[in-house]
Design a protein around this motif. Structure first.
Motif, mmCIF file in Angstrom:
data_model
loop_
_atom_site.group_PDB
_atom_site.id
_atom_site.type_symbol
_atom_site.label_atom_id
_atom_site.label_comp_id
_atom_site.label_asym_id
_atom_site.label_seq_id
_atom_site.Cartn_x
_atom_site.Cartn_y
_atom_site.Cartn_z
ATOM 1 N N PRO A 1 -1.760 -1.413 6.026
ATOM 2 C CA PRO A 1 -1.000 -0.263 6.700
ATOM 3 C C PRO A 1 -0.492 0.602 5.067
ATOM 4 C CG PRO A 1 -0.920 -2.096 8.046
ATOM 5 C CD PRO A 1 -1.491 -2.753 6.489
ATOM 6 N N ARG B 1 -7.142 -3.900 6.721
ATOM 7 C CA ARG B 1 -6.702 -3.045 6.625
ATOM 8 C C ARG B 1 -5.525 -3.001 5.812
ATOM 9 N NH1 ARG B 1 -2.897 -2.403 11.053
ATOM 10 N NH2 ARG B 1 -3.348 0.516 11.383
ATOM 11 N N ALA C 1 -1.260 -6.157 10.452
ATOM 12 C CA ALA C 1 -2.283 -5.911 9.470
ATOM 13 C C ALA C 1 -3.600 -6.034 10.543
ATOM 14 C CB ALA C 1 -2.313 -6.634 7.983
ATOM 15 N N GLU D 1 -6.536 3.326 3.936
ATOM 16 C CA GLU D 1 -5.272 1.728 4.668
ATOM 17 C C GLU D 1 -6.752 0.876 4.257
ATOM 18 O OE1 GLU D 1 -4.427 2.228 8.618
ATOM 19 O OE2 GLU D 1 -2.565 3.015 8.002
ATOM 20 N N ASN D 2 -8.334 1.075 4.394
ATOM 21 C CA ASN D 2 -9.207 0.917 4.423
ATOM 22 C C ASN D 2 -9.712 0.099 2.814
ATOM 23 O OD1 ASN D 2 -9.373 0.532 7.798
ATOM 24 N ND2 ASN D 2 -10.583 2.296 7.878
ATOM 25 N N GLU E 1 -6.001 -5.092 13.055
ATOM 26 C CA GLU E 1 -6.530 -4.650 14.476
ATOM 27 C C GLU E 1 -6.502 -5.407 15.395
ATOM 28 O OE1 GLU E 1 -10.090 -2.560 13.650
ATOM 29 O OE2 GLU E 1 -8.734 -1.647 11.597
ATOM 30 N N ASN F 1 1.015 -1.216 -0.198
ATOM 31 C CA ASN F 1 0.050 -0.654 0.255
ATOM 32 C C ASN F 1 0.937 1.278 -0.180
ATOM 33 O OD1 ASN F 1 -2.042 1.633 0.311
ATOM 34 N ND2 ASN F 1 -3.035 1.474 2.380
#
Length: 682
Positions: free
Chosen positions: A158, A156, A134, A111-112, A136, A106
Motif C-alpha cells: 500500500p 501488495r 498489507a 501497489e502490486n 489482503e 511505496n
C-alpha cells in the motif's frame, strides 16, 4: 611421429589468445557492474524505477538448526542479530536455512509488485508480510508463488505504508538467494524475453543433439553417442536450474511429484542430472582426447572419476547425508581433471584436442562466475546466473567443429588406409604373379626332370640289361658247352673257366656298385664320419693308390700339401671308394706306359683332390652327363668299358660331404677329375 606443442602452427596460439580476450571482455562488461552496494535501509518504491535490488538493502540471519519461527526472529533477542547483506546474494555451503528481512516504503502509484527469487532449485522459500494491513482479506501471512513462475510472489504494498517482508530460505546445497522486486508490467516483459532466449537456446541444443545422434546412427562412432547424451542431460540440468521444467509441467505434474519423492528437492534433481551429464562428458572426452595414447595416467584418473559417478548419484538418490555438498566438490574436481587432461593431450600432439581447449576456454571462462557464485565468492549478475548457458553455446559450436575435424581426419585416415590396401593388393597381385611364374617354372623344371629321370631310368635299365645279359650269355654258353661235353683244344678248358669266372666277378662288382650307389643316396650326411688330419690321411691313401697304379704298368706322381694341422670330417671308406673309382677310370682309359697324377691342394676352407690321366680324353658333348648313371662318356663295347656307375658313385659321395666334383678333358690329351672336401682348422 608425434609433434610437441611448440612445433604446431601459430594459428592455435592466436585462437587461444583471441578466446581469452573475448572472455575477459565479457567479464569486464558484466562483472564490473556487479559490485556490492551499501545498505540503504528501506527500499523506496517510485514510478521512476520498476526494478529494485533487494540484496542491496536486506539483512540476513543464519538459522543453523533450522528451528526458528517468525515470532522468534521478530523478538528483540534475534531482531538485533540480523546482518546487512550489502548486496551479497550467495552465502556458500555454511548454514542450510537463512532468514531475510527487507523494508519497503511505496511512493509510487503501483501497489502490486512481484518479489522474485532467481534460484528455482532452492528447497523452500516462504514469504511473510508485516503489518497485516498489507495482507489482503482472506490471505495468510505466508504468500504463495504465482502459478506461472517458480519462486515469484505477488505482494501488495500500500502507498504511504511501511511494509517489512520476512523471507525464509532453506536448501541442502549452496545458499543462493538473488532477490529483486519488479512491478507487474516489467515482470511480464522480462518473462517474455527470457522465454524467447531460452527457446532459442534449447532449440539449438536439440538441433545439436539430433545432429550428433544422426552421426552416431550413420557412422557408429560411440563418441558421438556420448556427446549426444551429454547434450541432452546438460539441457535437462539447465531446464531444472532455470525453473523451466517446473513452469512447463506445472507444480502438480506427476513427473515433478515423482522427482521430488525420489530426490526430496529440486537441488537433488539438478545435481543428479548434472552429474550424469559430467559422466557422459568424461566418456566423450576420453574418446576424443585419445587419452590411452596421449595421456595414459590421466585416462586412469578419468576412469576413476567415472567409477565414482554412480556412488555420487546413489548418494543423491537415497539422500545420504552430505552427498549434495560432495556432488558440488565432485563437479569441481571433474572440471579440473578434464581441463588438465585436455591441455596434456594438446601438448603431446593431439590436434583434435586443440578444439576442445578452445571449447573449455569458452565454457569455463563464462561458467567460472557461476561456480564462484555457488561458493559465495561472487555476486549475482548475468554471468553468474546464465554463464553455463552462454558458455555452452560456444562450447557446442566449437565441439561440433572438433567432431567434424575428427570425422574429416577419420575420412583421411580411411582414404589413406584404402590407398595402402590398394598398394598392398597390387603388391600382393604382383607377388602372386611372380610366385605363379616361379611355380610354373618349377613345375616345368620338375616335369622336365621327371621326364629326364624316367629316360635315365629307362636307359639305366637298358644298360643294366645289356651289362648283365652279355656276361650271362658268356657264362651260359660256357656252361652249356661243358654240359654237352664239347671237345676243346688242350689247355683251352682252363681259358673257358677263367672267362666264366671273370664274367661272374664282373656281375658281382656291378651289383655291388648298384648297391653302394643306393646306399649312398639314402645314407645320413653324418653317418660314419671321422676326424682325420688332411695331409696324413691323403699321404696314406695316395701311397696305396700309387702302388696299385704301378702294378698296372703305369707311372704315378703324388703331389701333397704342406704339413699343417687342418682336419676334415669324412666317411673314410666312402672317400677312399671315390678315389679308387677315379683311379680305376684313369688306368682303364689310358695306355699302359702313361702317367697318372694324384694331386691335393689345401685352401682355407676346403681341400681339392684331383686325378689326372694321359688317356684319349672325353668328347665335349659328353662332359655334362659324365656323372650320370650308366653314362660312359661315349665309350661303348665290351665289359671292359665299365658299367657307367663309378662316376655316379663318386658324385654321390662328394655331395654327401658337401663338396663339389667336376671334370676337365681334351681329346687326345687326357682327363682330370677333381673334387673338394670341406676342412676345419685343427
Amino acid at each position: 611421429m608425434r609433434k610437441s606443442i611448440t612445433e604446431q602452427n601459430r594459428l592455435f596460439f592466436l585462437a587461444i589468445a583471441a578466446f581469452i580476450a573475448g572472455v575477459a571482455l565479457i567479464w569486464l562488461y558484466f562483472v564490473s557492474g556487479s559490485a556490492r552496494l551499501e545498505a540503504g535501509g528501506e527500499i523506496l518504491l517510485t514510478d521512476q524505477e520498476n526494478r529494485h535490488n533487494i540484496n542491496a538493502h536486506m539483512a540476513y540471519l543464519p538459522d543453523e538448526e533450522g528451528r526458528l519461527t517468525l515470532e522468534d526472529i521478530q523478538s528483540p533477542a534475534y531482531a538485533n542479530r540480523f546482518k546487512p547483506a550489502l548486496g551479497q546474494t550467495a552465502f556458500g555451503l555454511s548454514a542450510k536455512t537463512y532468514w531475510i528481512r527487507a523494508a519497503f516504503a511505496n511512493y509510487s502509484t503501483q501497489e502490486n509488485w512481484m518479489l522474485r527469487l532467481s534460484n528455482p532449485v532452492v528447497d523452500s522459500f516462504d514469504v511473510y508480510v508485516e503489518p497485516a494491513a498489507a495482507v489482503e482479506e482472506g490471505e495468510t501471512a505466508t504468500r504463495s508463488r504465482i502459478a506461472d513462475h517458480y519462486w515469484t510472489y505477488s505482494i501488495r504494498l500500500p502507498a504511504d505504508l511501511p511494509v517489512t517482508v520476512y523471507m525464509r530460505a532453506a536448501t541442502d546445497g549452496s545458499m543462493i538467494v538473488p532477490l529483486e522486486l519488479i512491478d507487474e508490467r516489467a515482470f511480464r516483459v522480462q518473462l517474455r524475453d527470457e522465454y524467447l532466449y531460452f527457446g532459442l537456446y534449447y532449440g539449438f541444443v536439440l538441433l545439436m543433439f539430433a545432429y550428433m545422434l544422426a552421426m552416431y546412427i550413420f557412422i557408429r562412432t560411440v563418441s558421438y553417442l556420448y556427446y549426444s547424451l551429454y547434450l541432452i542431460w546438460f539441457a535437462l540440468s539447465q531446464l531444472i536450474w532455470n525453473g523451466l521444467l517446473q513452469e512447463i509441467l506445472g507444480e502438480d505434474h506427476w513427473l515433478l511429484e515423482l522427482l521430488l519423492r525420489a530426490f526430496d528437492n529440486y537441488e537433488g534433481v539438478f545435481l543428479f542430472s548434472f552429474i550424469v551429464c559430467l559422466l557422459f562428458g568424461l566418456l566423450f572426452l576420453d574418446k576424443m582426447l585419445q587419452l590411452a595414447a596421449y595421456a595414459p595416467r590421466m585416462e586412469l584418473i578419468v576412469r576413476i572419476l567415472g567409477l565414482l559417478s554412480p556412488l555420487i548419484l546413489g548418494g543423491l538418490l537415497f539422500h545420504w547425508p552430505g552427498f549434495s555438498t560432495m556432488a558440488i566438490y565432485y563437479e569441481t574436481v571433474v572440471v579440473f581433471v578434464l581441463t588438465w587432461a585436455t591441455c596434456l593431450s594438446v601438448y603431446r600432439g593431439n590436434r583434435a584436442a586443440r578444439y576442445i581447449v578452445l571449447a573449455l576456454i569458452s565454457l569455463l571462462g563464462l561458467a567460472i562466475p557461476a561456480i564462484l557464485y555457488t561458493f559465495g565468492l561472487m555476486e549475482f549478475n548475468i554471468l553468474t546466473h546464465y554463464g553455463y548457458q552462454i558458455g555452452s553455446v560456444a562450447e557446442f559450436v566449437i565441439l561440433a567443429f572438433a567432431v567434424s575435424y575428427q570425422l574429416r581426419q577419420n575420412q583421411i585416415d580411411k582414404e589413406a588406409a584404402q590407398e595402402q590396401m590398394i598398394l598392398h593388393q597390387e603388391r600382393m597381385v604382383r607377388t602372386l604373379e611372380h610366385w605363379n611364374e616361379e611355380l610354373e617354372q618349377t613345375v616345368s623344371l620338375r616335369t622336365e626332370k621327371l621326364v629326364r629321370i624316367q629316360q635315365e631310368r629307362n636307359e639305366l635299365l637298358q644298360n643294366i640289361s645289356h651289362d648283365i645279359r652279355t656276361p650271362l650269355t658268356v657264362v651260359q654258353g660256357g656252361i652249356r658247352a661243358m654240359l654237352l661235353g664239347i671237345q676243346v683244344e688242350p689247355g683251352e678248358k682252363n681259358k673257358h673257366l677263367e672267362k666264366i669266372y671273370e664274367k661272374v666277378l664282373y656281375m658281382n662288382r656291378f651289383i655291388d656298385e648298384l648297391f653302394q650307389l643306393s646306399r649312398f643316396e639314402h645314407a645320413s650326411a653324418t653317418e660314419a664320419l671321422e676326424s682325420v688330419r688332411v695331409r696324413g690321411w691323403l699321404e696314406k691313401e695316395f701311397l696305396a693308390l700309387a702302388h696299385d697304379i704301378r702294378l698296372t704298368g703305369r707311372s704315378c706322381e703324388c703331389l701333397l700339401p704342406a704339413d699343417d694341422q687342418s682336419v676334415m670330417e669324412i666317411d673314410c671308406h666312402a672317400v677312399r671308394r671315390a678315389l679308387s673309382n677315379l683311379v680305376d677310370n684313369a688306368c682303364k682309359y689310358s695306355s699302359p706306359d702313361s702317367k697318372v697324377t694324384l694331386n691335393a691342394v689345401l685352401g682355407s676352407e676346403k681341400v681339392q683332390i684331383s686325378v689326372r690321366d694321359e688317356g684319349e680324353g672325353i668328347a665335349p658333348e659328353y662332359l655334362e652327363r659324365i656323372f650320370e648313371r650308366s653314362d660312359r662318356g661315349g665309350k661303348t663295347g665290351g665289359s671292359s668299358d665299365g658299367n657307367g656307375l663309378g662316376l655316379a658313385i663318386v658324385k654321390e659321395i662328394v655331395e654327401r660331404h658337401h663338396g663339389e666334383v667336376r671334370v676337365e678333358s681334351e681329346r687326345g690329351k687326357g682327363s682330370c677329375f677333381c673334387f673338394t672336401l670341406p676342412v676345419a682348422a685343427g
